[in-house]
Design a protein around this motif. Structure first.
Motif, PDB file in Angstrom:
ATOM      1  N   ALA A 224      15.487  31.725  -4.317  1.00  0.00           N
ATOM      2  CA  ALA A 224      16.153  32.846  -3.887  1.00  0.00           C
ATOM      3  C   ALA A 224      17.691  32.350  -3.757  1.00  0.00           C
ATOM      4  CB  ALA A 224      15.696  33.592  -2.841  1.00  0.00           C
ATOM      5  N   LYS A 225      17.723  31.312  -3.106  1.00  0.00           N
ATOM      6  CA  LYS A 225      18.998  30.596  -2.661  1.00  0.00           C
ATOM      7  C   LYS A 225      19.677  29.782  -4.082  1.00  0.00           C
ATOM      8  CE  LYS A 225      19.123  30.836   2.356  1.00  0.00           C
ATOM      9  NZ  LYS A 225      18.156  31.677   2.485  1.00  0.00           N
ATOM     10  N   GLY A 226      19.011  29.707  -5.084  1.00  0.00           N
ATOM     11  CA  GLY A 226      19.485  28.806  -6.096  1.00  0.00           C
ATOM     12  C   GLY A 226      19.447  27.441  -5.957  1.00  0.00           C
ATOM     13  N   TYR A 227      18.439  26.881  -5.256  1.00  0.00           N
ATOM     14  CA  TYR A 227      18.413  25.519  -5.216  1.00  0.00           C
ATOM     15  C   TYR A 227      17.863  24.735  -6.543  1.00  0.00           C
ATOM     16  CZ  TYR A 227      16.795  21.048  -3.561  1.00  0.00           C
ATOM     17  OH  TYR A 227      16.419  19.617  -3.497  1.00  0.00           O
ATOM     18  N   ARG A 228      18.656  23.905  -7.158  1.00  0.00           N
ATOM     19  CA  ARG A 228      18.320  23.348  -8.405  1.00  0.00           C
ATOM     20  C   ARG A 228      17.642  22.174  -8.094  1.00  0.00           C
ATOM     21  NH1 ARG A 228      17.678  27.621  -8.999  1.00  0.00           N
ATOM     22  NH2 ARG A 228      18.958  29.417 -10.435  1.00  0.00           N
ATOM     23  N   GLY A 229      17.568  21.329  -6.931  1.00  0.00           N
ATOM     24  CA  GLY A 229      17.204  19.994  -6.962  1.00  0.00           C
ATOM     25  C   GLY A 229      15.662  19.824  -6.855  1.00  0.00           C
ATOM     26  N   TRP A 230      15.266  18.457  -6.839  1.00  0.00           N
ATOM     27  CA  TRP A 230      13.949  18.372  -6.531  1.00  0.00           C
ATOM     28  C   TRP A 230      13.346  18.550  -5.268  1.00  0.00           C
ATOM     29  CZ3 TRP A 230      10.941  16.558 -10.890  1.00  0.00           C
ATOM     30  CH2 TRP A 230      11.906  16.305 -11.833  1.00  0.00           C
ATOM     31  N   VAL A 231      12.085  18.881  -5.125  1.00  0.00           N
ATOM     32  CA  VAL A 231      11.219  18.955  -3.964  1.00  0.00           C
ATOM     33  C   VAL A 231       9.958  17.759  -4.439  1.00  0.00           C
ATOM     34  CG1 VAL A 231       9.561  20.316  -2.834  1.00  0.00           C
ATOM     35  CG2 VAL A 231      11.745  21.428  -3.785  1.00  0.00           C
ATOM     36  N   SER A 232      10.262  16.683  -3.255  1.00  0.00           N
ATOM     37  CA  SER A 232       9.146  15.666  -3.461  1.00  0.00           C
ATOM     38  C   SER A 232       8.244  15.690  -2.432  1.00  0.00           C
ATOM     39  CB  SER A 232       9.971  14.359  -3.206  1.00  0.00           C
ATOM     40  OG  SER A 232      10.831  13.870  -4.260  1.00  0.00           O
ATOM     41  N   ALA A 233       7.113  15.560  -2.809  1.00  0.00           N
ATOM     42  CA  ALA A 233       5.733  15.645  -2.030  1.00  0.00           C
ATOM     43  C   ALA A 233       5.831  14.320  -1.260  1.00  0.00           C
ATOM     44  CB  ALA A 233       4.428  15.937  -2.748  1.00  0.00           C
ATOM     45  N   GLU A 234       5.906  14.223  -0.123  1.00  0.00           N
ATOM     46  CA  GLU A 234       6.066  12.844   0.672  1.00  0.00           C
ATOM     47  C   GLU A 234       5.174  12.830   1.762  1.00  0.00           C
ATOM     48  OE1 GLU A 234       8.741   9.502   2.882  1.00  0.00           O
ATOM     49  OE2 GLU A 234       9.553  11.328   2.844  1.00  0.00           O
ATOM     50  N   TYR A 235       3.717  12.782   1.190  1.00  0.00           N
ATOM     51  CA  TYR A 235       2.792  12.985   2.486  1.00  0.00           C
ATOM     52  C   TYR A 235       1.689  12.150   2.216  1.00  0.00           C
ATOM     53  CZ  TYR A 235       0.216  15.604  -1.087  1.00  0.00           C
ATOM     54  OH  TYR A 235      -0.271  16.271  -1.969  1.00  0.00           O
ATOM     55  N   GLU A 236       0.914  11.784   3.379  1.00  0.00           N
ATOM     56  CA  GLU A 236      -0.348  10.884   3.097  1.00  0.00           C
ATOM     57  C   GLU A 236      -1.489  11.967   3.040  1.00  0.00           C
ATOM     58  OE1 GLU A 236      -0.128   7.839   3.714  1.00  0.00           O
ATOM     59  OE2 GLU A 236       1.659   7.474   4.639  1.00  0.00           O
ATOM     60  N   PRO A 237      -2.136  11.752   1.828  1.00  0.00           N
ATOM     61  CA  PRO A 237      -3.108  12.435   1.239  1.00  0.00           C
ATOM     62  C   PRO A 237      -4.290  12.525   2.416  1.00  0.00           C
ATOM     63  CG  PRO A 237      -2.324  11.366  -0.354  1.00  0.00           C
ATOM     64  CD  PRO A 237      -1.586  11.021   0.583  1.00  0.00           C
ATOM     65  N   ALA A 238      -4.820  13.777   2.852  1.00  0.00           N
ATOM     66  CA  ALA A 238      -5.937  13.783   3.999  1.00  0.00           C
ATOM     67  C   ALA A 238      -7.126  13.061   3.435  1.00  0.00           C
ATOM     68  CB  ALA A 238      -6.122  15.142   4.450  1.00  0.00           C
ATOM     69  N   ARG A 239      -7.374  13.032   1.905  1.00  0.00           N
ATOM     70  CA  ARG A 239      -8.428  12.363   1.377  1.00  0.00           C
ATOM     71  C   ARG A 239      -7.764  11.809   0.382  1.00  0.00           C
ATOM     72  NH1 ARG A 239      -9.442  17.636   2.516  1.00  0.00           N
ATOM     73  NH2 ARG A 239      -8.933  18.044   0.379  1.00  0.00           N
ATOM     74  N   THR A 240      -8.245  12.071  -0.929  1.00  0.00           N
ATOM     75  CA  THR A 240      -7.529  11.559  -2.252  1.00  0.00           C
ATOM     76  C   THR A 240      -6.327  12.349  -2.567  1.00  0.00           C
ATOM     77  OG1 THR A 240      -9.075  12.694  -3.842  1.00  0.00           O
ATOM     78  CG2 THR A 240      -9.959  10.365  -2.909  1.00  0.00           C
ATOM     79  N   THR A 241      -5.605  11.829  -3.308  1.00  0.00           N
ATOM     80  CA  THR A 241      -4.364  12.381  -3.705  1.00  0.00           C
ATOM     81  C   THR A 241      -4.716  13.635  -4.488  1.00  0.00           C
ATOM     82  OG1 THR A 241      -2.963  10.418  -3.657  1.00  0.00           O
ATOM     83  CG2 THR A 241      -2.233  12.323  -5.163  1.00  0.00           C
ATOM     84  N   VAL A 242      -5.723  13.386  -5.575  1.00  0.00           N
ATOM     85  CA  VAL A 242      -5.900  14.573  -6.675  1.00  0.00           C
ATOM     86  C   VAL A 242      -6.663  15.655  -6.082  1.00  0.00           C
ATOM     87  CG1 VAL A 242      -7.240  14.933  -8.550  1.00  0.00           C
ATOM     88  CG2 VAL A 242      -5.701  12.907  -8.368  1.00  0.00           C
ATOM     89  N   SER A 243      -7.669  15.405  -4.792  1.00  0.00           N
ATOM     90  CA  SER A 243      -8.430  16.352  -4.358  1.00  0.00           C
ATOM     91  C   SER A 243      -7.550  17.379  -3.440  1.00  0.00           C
ATOM     92  CB  SER A 243      -9.426  15.775  -3.331  1.00  0.00           C
ATOM     93  OG  SER A 243      -9.057  15.096  -2.351  1.00  0.00           O
ATOM     94  N   GLY A 244      -6.474  16.781  -3.199  1.00  0.00           N
ATOM     95  CA  GLY A 244      -5.503  17.534  -2.189  1.00  0.00           C
ATOM     96  C   GLY A 244      -4.429  18.242  -2.834  1.00  0.00           C
ATOM     97  N   LEU A 245      -4.622  18.774  -4.329  1.00  0.00           N
ATOM     98  CA  LEU A 245      -3.337  19.214  -4.818  1.00  0.00           C
ATOM     99  C   LEU A 245      -3.432  20.728  -5.268  1.00  0.00           C
ATOM    100  CD1 LEU A 245      -2.582  16.319  -7.500  1.00  0.00           C
ATOM    101  CD2 LEU A 245      -1.315  16.769  -5.506  1.00  0.00           C
ATOM    102  N   ASP A 246      -4.375  21.461  -4.395  1.00  0.00           N
ATOM    103  CA  ASP A 246      -4.257  22.787  -4.453  1.00  0.00           C
ATOM    104  C   ASP A 246      -3.042  23.448  -4.636  1.00  0.00           C
ATOM    105  OD1 ASP A 246      -7.027  22.883  -5.337  1.00  0.00           O
ATOM    106  OD2 ASP A 246      -7.960  23.286  -3.439  1.00  0.00           O
TER     107      ASP A 246
END
Length: 254
Positions: A224-246
């Motif tokens: 809505a505010k017109g942000y055009r930059g990147w949004v980076s997922a910088e977190y520690e997966p609770a389990r495996t990375t792929v299983s937490g990508l819902d």
């Protein structure tokens, strides 16, 4: 929806670094960031990114001191020569990786002299690399006690003092929530300064759909505010990375 990147320092860690680029692309990320890409050959990392079809979005500066020294010292008086030397190395790596942003870490310091040192170092870096986007990021004092840049109003003041068009704000939703208790309020107040966003759940720094923060609503507000930059997922997966990508699939990614 925003363009999402994966932090390969924290995610897909069950794989070797060079294999994480393809894994991120397969999961639906269009970009990646690497916090400290100094121990591996930059040309090889860049080729892995190109082969996977992902952009390298961000790296940190300066290179880390694994011998027990500070991992950031842009605000530490007396380290100006070292800052410039190490920034040159970071710049060479960023150029080799075609990295969009370089995050300059302030380090642990306090007081007016630290502020003066920080501003002067950032001015120098901005002039040295006028075509490179440089970001600064407040870190919370609970996880990073003593870190100089610990507030968003402070970061806005630093950016104003530096007065360089290539220096902007890096907003991490996890840090913003701990620092202010109002991540959305930080975004609303400082959106015009934000060049790069990182996301993680609060508390715990796990997936962004775990915890107290409404990242789905945040993504809509970015649009809505017109942000055009990147949004980076910088977190520690609770389990495996792929299983937490819902959360990524719900955000409209493949």
């Amino acid at each position: 929806m925003p363009r999402f990147a994966a932090n390969l320092t924290r995610m897909f860690t069950e794989l070797q670094m060079f294999d994480r680029f393809a894994a991120a692309a397969e999961a639906g990320f269009a970009g990646v960031e690497i916090l400290f890409p100094y121990d591996l050959a930059a040309p090889q990392m860049y080729r892995a990114a190109v082969k996977a079809g992902v952009e390298i979005v961000l790296i940190n500066a300066p290179p880390p001191n694994w011998a027990g020294g500070p991992r950031g010292f842009a605000a530490i008086p007396g380290n100006e020569t070292r800052f410039r030397h190490d920034f040159e190395r970071s710049l060479r790596v960023a150029e080799a990786l075609r990295a969009r942003h370089v995050h300059i870490m302030a380090g642990k310091a306090t007081g007016a002299l630290a502020m003066q040192t920080y501003v002067e170092n950032l001015k120098w870096a901005a002039q040295r690399a006028p075509h490179t986007s440089l970001t600064i990021e407040p870190l919370n004092q609970t996880d990073h006690p003593g870190y100089f840049l610990s507030g968003y109003d402070m970061a806005a003041d630093v950016i104003d003092r530096v007065g360089a068009p290539n220096v902007g704000l890096q907003l991490d939703t996890y840090h913003a929530q701990i620092i202010t208790g109002d991540m959305q309020g930080v975004w609303a107040k400082h959106a015009s300064l934000v060049r790069h966003i990182q996301i993680a759940g609060h508390p715990g720094r796990h997936e962004p759909d775990i915890g107290t923060l409404d990242h789905s609503g945040f993504f809509l507000d970015l649009d809505a505010k017109g942000y055009r930059g990147w949004v980076s997922a910088e977190y520690e997966p609770a389990r495996t990375t792929v299983s937490g990508l819902d959360w990524l699939r719900r955000a409209g990614q493949p």
